[in-house]
Design a protein around this motif. Structure first.
Motif, mmCIF file in Angstrom:
data_model
loop_
_atom_site.group_PDB
_atom_site.id
_atom_site.type_symbol
_atom_site.label_atom_id
_atom_site.label_comp_id
_atom_site.label_asym_id
_atom_site.label_seq_id
_atom_site.Cartn_x
_atom_site.Cartn_y
_atom_site.Cartn_z
ATOM 1 N N ASP A 53 -45.797 -36.508 -15.392
ATOM 2 C CA ASP A 53 -45.159 -35.304 -14.876
ATOM 3 C C ASP A 53 -43.656 -35.376 -15.088
ATOM 4 O O ASP A 53 -43.116 -36.396 -15.520
ATOM 5 C CB ASP A 53 -45.497 -35.096 -13.403
ATOM 6 C CG ASP A 53 -44.975 -36.215 -12.505
ATOM 7 O OD1 ASP A 53 -43.922 -36.786 -12.824
ATOM 8 O OD2 ASP A 53 -45.624 -36.509 -11.478
ATOM 9 N N GLY B 87 -43.783 -32.712 -11.237
ATOM 10 C CA GLY B 87 -44.958 -31.986 -11.689
ATOM 11 C C GLY B 87 -44.950 -31.749 -13.192
ATOM 12 O O GLY B 87 -44.010 -32.127 -13.905
ATOM 13 N N HIS B 88 -46.012 -31.106 -13.670
ATOM 14 C CA HIS B 88 -46.163 -30.861 -15.095
ATOM 15 C C HIS B 88 -45.638 -29.496 -15.526
ATOM 16 O O HIS B 88 -45.579 -29.206 -16.714
ATOM 17 C CB HIS B 88 -47.642 -30.955 -15.500
ATOM 18 C CG HIS B 88 -48.208 -32.340 -15.396
ATOM 19 N ND1 HIS B 88 -48.651 -32.867 -14.209
ATOM 20 C CD2 HIS B 88 -48.385 -33.301 -16.339
ATOM 21 C CE1 HIS B 88 -49.097 -34.099 -14.423
ATOM 22 N NE2 HIS B 88 -48.948 -34.389 -15.698
ATOM 23 N N ASP B 89 -45.272 -28.645 -14.577
ATOM 24 C CA ASP B 89 -44.917 -27.268 -14.899
ATOM 25 C C ASP B 89 -43.501 -26.968 -14.400
ATOM 26 O O ASP B 89 -43.253 -26.947 -13.184
ATOM 27 C CB ASP B 89 -45.927 -26.310 -14.256
ATOM 28 C CG ASP B 89 -45.743 -24.869 -14.710
ATOM 29 O OD1 ASP B 89 -44.807 -24.614 -15.485
ATOM 30 O OD2 ASP B 89 -46.543 -24.015 -14.282
ATOM 31 N N SER C 155 -43.816 -29.557 -2.654
ATOM 32 C CA SER C 155 -43.003 -28.968 -3.718
ATOM 33 C C SER C 155 -41.558 -29.450 -3.619
ATOM 34 O O SER C 155 -41.062 -29.781 -2.548
ATOM 35 C CB SER C 155 -43.043 -27.442 -3.631
ATOM 36 O OG SER C 155 -42.473 -27.000 -2.402
ATOM 37 N N ARG D 291 -42.719 -24.194 -11.717
ATOM 38 C CA ARG D 291 -42.813 -24.446 -10.279
ATOM 39 C C ARG D 291 -41.602 -25.209 -9.757
ATOM 40 O O ARG D 291 -41.537 -25.526 -8.576
ATOM 41 C CB ARG D 291 -44.083 -25.244 -9.980
ATOM 42 C CG ARG D 291 -45.368 -24.526 -10.402
ATOM 43 C CD ARG D 291 -46.579 -25.407 -10.146
ATOM 44 N NE ARG D 291 -47.814 -24.756 -10.576
ATOM 45 C CZ ARG D 291 -49.021 -25.315 -10.511
ATOM 46 N NH1 ARG D 291 -49.147 -26.547 -10.013
ATOM 47 N NH2 ARG D 291 -50.081 -24.651 -10.932
ATOM 48 N N ASN D 292 -40.665 -25.517 -10.629
ATOM 49 C CA ASN D 292 -39.471 -26.283 -10.263
ATOM 50 C C ASN D 292 -38.255 -25.377 -10.102
ATOM 51 O O ASN D 292 -38.329 -24.160 -10.314
ATOM 52 C CB ASN D 292 -39.180 -27.350 -11.308
ATOM 53 C CG ASN D 292 -40.241 -28.437 -11.372
ATOM 54 O OD1 ASN D 292 -40.293 -29.195 -12.321
ATOM 55 N ND2 ASN D 292 -41.102 -28.530 -10.371
#
Length: 598
Positions: free
Chosen positions: A81, A549-551, A544, A554-555
């Protein structure tokens, strides 16, 4: 990117060029020493160049292709990630740039350049071979992510262990190869003759020509094969080239000139600290009652112009050169023990080294900015539309070429147009001062992060609007931030390198390259620390955070970029108020030289 920034390519070429010149100067002095073996008439010379340059070309093609695409490899093959991936890449980059310091010490003190190069090449070959096996054997890595759901299986600890072992071998290889490859080539020429000096100049030209060719092939052909054809083939190619580099290097073993290790300059620096500590009970105020040990060196390269004058800075270190007792000298007036009594030249060398750190520290923040493009910048590229045609897609790893081209274009424009024009108009050579270069570089680093933040905000906004992992935006949106990253390097990184070589004495010029690598290494490590601090500080109860993460959708990567920009503002204030005092402000060559004398 020596990264070469992990290892920024064009800058490494410039640092290596300085290293060649400094090594050349040191060889001139060393050749006069009785302890230094003279060049054998039937060894060395131009006939060794096909083997040395061939080895270097193959090695650079292999290493640069991985450096350019390591982020994509870890994301696509190991499902790392964002946060973990950035940590791995940053720490590996940092270690690859720190290892040359240890490699230089081992080479100078124990093994010599040939064996250090050979062991480094073999270590890199093993590391690249393991990565090739990991790409080809499915059990050595986790299964691919589910493209529909986006779910990814984490790599098993033993799988990561194999990965990290391979990366560790590559770092060891970098430690052995980077400090020795060019210096070993310099060892092959007798610079006391005009023919040797001419051949050495030709060596520079052919070396950089081969370096550029290897760089171009690695950044285009090999990276494209890795991303769009097969990772197994794309990694097998550099592995094969590493094997060829070792064979080519060994093929010339019978005609090389071998220079025995003469000891490391780092040992002299440690001796000063130890000697000063042993005399710590003597007060600084009483030092004037004693004589300082400042003998004339037997080294013919030391002249009155190159000898360092005694300064009043860091007086506590002067204790190392104070003759407390006549028994500290032998019958020839030489120090009996270098760990108890050091020369003024050794002490002043350490003072010069300590004096570079305010500017050096300011440069690290600029390197942190460049480091973001090797990780988060590539991750952004992976979530943008990279297709030129329905079947042709630009590899995300190629974005690093943009920074390299921006740096190259600016240097060419500056050296070939601005300086000649200013020479005609002002009737003297006018250059941008080191102080102006550093200040401009810091400003560029701030702009780079601000532009990157705005671009990421736009990218995430479009991706969320279309509910798509890959934002339907052109990859060209990232060009400004990568160009600014290249300009940051063109101003600040080159200014730091030039400052190090001007500030340190001739006997310590080889240290300049090591200190430069250390700054890149420190930036990578600090980047990892900052990423983790931001992640933990912004983590919410639902798990969060701004990063992770991988996306990236979403950051809050744009917020992170703004934090780095804020650090750049603090760095600008620090440099203007404190560090800039150690840099000359003159705009012409004569002005800068006058300021340095003062």
């Amino acid at each position: 990117m020596e990264k070469l920034s992990g290892v920024k390519r064009e800058e490494k070429m410039r640092v290596s060029d300085e290293g060649l010149k400094r090594e050349n100067e040191m060889e001139k002095g060393q050749c006069s020493s009785q302890e230094q073996p003279s060049l054998q008439r039937n060894a060395g010379g131009w006939k060794t160049m096909p083997y040395i340059i061939g080895n270097e070309t193959c090695e650079k093609l292999a290493s640069m292709s991985l450096i350019a695409n390591i982020t994509v490899f870890l994301r696509s093959k190991y499902n790392l990630d964002g946060l973990y991936l950035v940590n791995v890449v940053s720490i590996w980059f940092g270690t690859c740039n720190f290892a040359p310091l240890a490699g230089a010490f081992v080479s100078d003190s124990y093994f010599g350049k040939f064996w250090t190069l050979l062991l480094g090449s073999f270590s890199s070959f093993l590391g690249m071979g393991i990565l090739t096996l990991a790409a080809g054997i499915k059990h050595l890595r986790p299964p691919p992510c589910n493209e529909r759901t986006g779910d990814c299986t984490k790599a098993q600890p033993w799988q990561l262990g194999i990965l990290f072992f391979a990366l560790g071998l590559l770092a060891v290889g970098a430690g052995g190869i980077r400090p020795c490859n060019i210096a070993f080539g310099v060892d092959q020429f007798d610079v006391t003759t005009s023919q040797g000096r001419r051949e050495l100049e030709s060596f520079y030209d052919w070396y950089y020509l081969s370096f550029t060719i290897a760089l171009f092939v690695a950044f285009t052909v090999v990276v494209y094969i890795q991303t769009n054809v097969s990772w197994v083939i794309g990694l097998a190619i550099p592995t094969g080239f590493l094997a060829i580099s070792i064979l080519v290097f060994l093929a010339g073993a019978h005609i090389y000139n071998y220079v025995k290790p003469q000891g490391s300059v780092y040992t002299d620096l440690v001796k000063v600290v130890v000697a000063a500590y042993r005399k710590r009970r003597f007060s600084v105020g009483s030092l004037g009652q004693y004589s300082l040990y400042d003998p004339i060196s037997d080294d013919e390269s030391e002249t009155p112009m190159t000898r360092l004058p005694h300064t009043e800075r860091y007086l506590c270190l002067d204790k190392a050169a104070v003759i407390i007792d006549a028994s500290e000298l032998n019958s020839q007036g030489k120090s009996r023990c270098g760990w108890k009594l050091c020369s003024v030249q050794q002490v002043e060398g350490l003072k010069r080294l300590l004096g570079i750190f305010p500017v050096w520290f300011s440069g690290i923040t600029c390197f942190i900015v460049m480091d973001q493009q090797n990780t988060f910048g590539i991750l952004q590229a992976m979530q943008l539309n990279r297709k030129i045609t329905p079947k042709l897609e630009i590899p995300a790893g190629l974005m690093g070429v943009t920074s390299m081209l921006a740096l190259s274009v600016w240097i060419t424009f500056y050296e070939q147009l601005l300086i000649p024009v200013s020479r005609i108009m002002a009737n003297k050579e006018v250059r941008i001062s080191l102080r102006q270069k550093m200040r401009t570089g810091i400003v560029m680093s701030i702009l780079c992060m601000l532009v990157a933040g705005v671009t990421e905000h736009k990218r995430r906004e479009v991706a969320l609007r279309y509910r798509s992992f890959v934002a339907p935006m052109s990859l060209a949106w990232l060009l400004p931030q990568f160009i600014l990253s290249g300009l940051t390097e063109a101003f600040s990184a080159i200014a730091v390198m030039e400052f190090l070589n001007k500030k340190l004495p001739q006997s310590m010029r080889t240290v300049a390259g090591s200190i430069f690598f250390l700054s890149i290494s420190s930036a990578s490590y600090l980047s990892s620390v900052i990423v983790n601090i931001v992640h933990h500080a912004t983590k919410k109860n639902d798990g969060s955070a701004w990063l992770g993460g991988h996306d990236l959708n979403r950051n809050k990567l744009d917020y992170y970029y703004y934090i780095i920009a804020a650090l750049g503002v603090v760095n600008f204030i620090y440099f203007t108020a404190f560090a800039s005092r150690d840099l000359p402000s003159g705009s012409s060559v004569g002005d800068e030289e006058a300021e340095e004398v003062q």
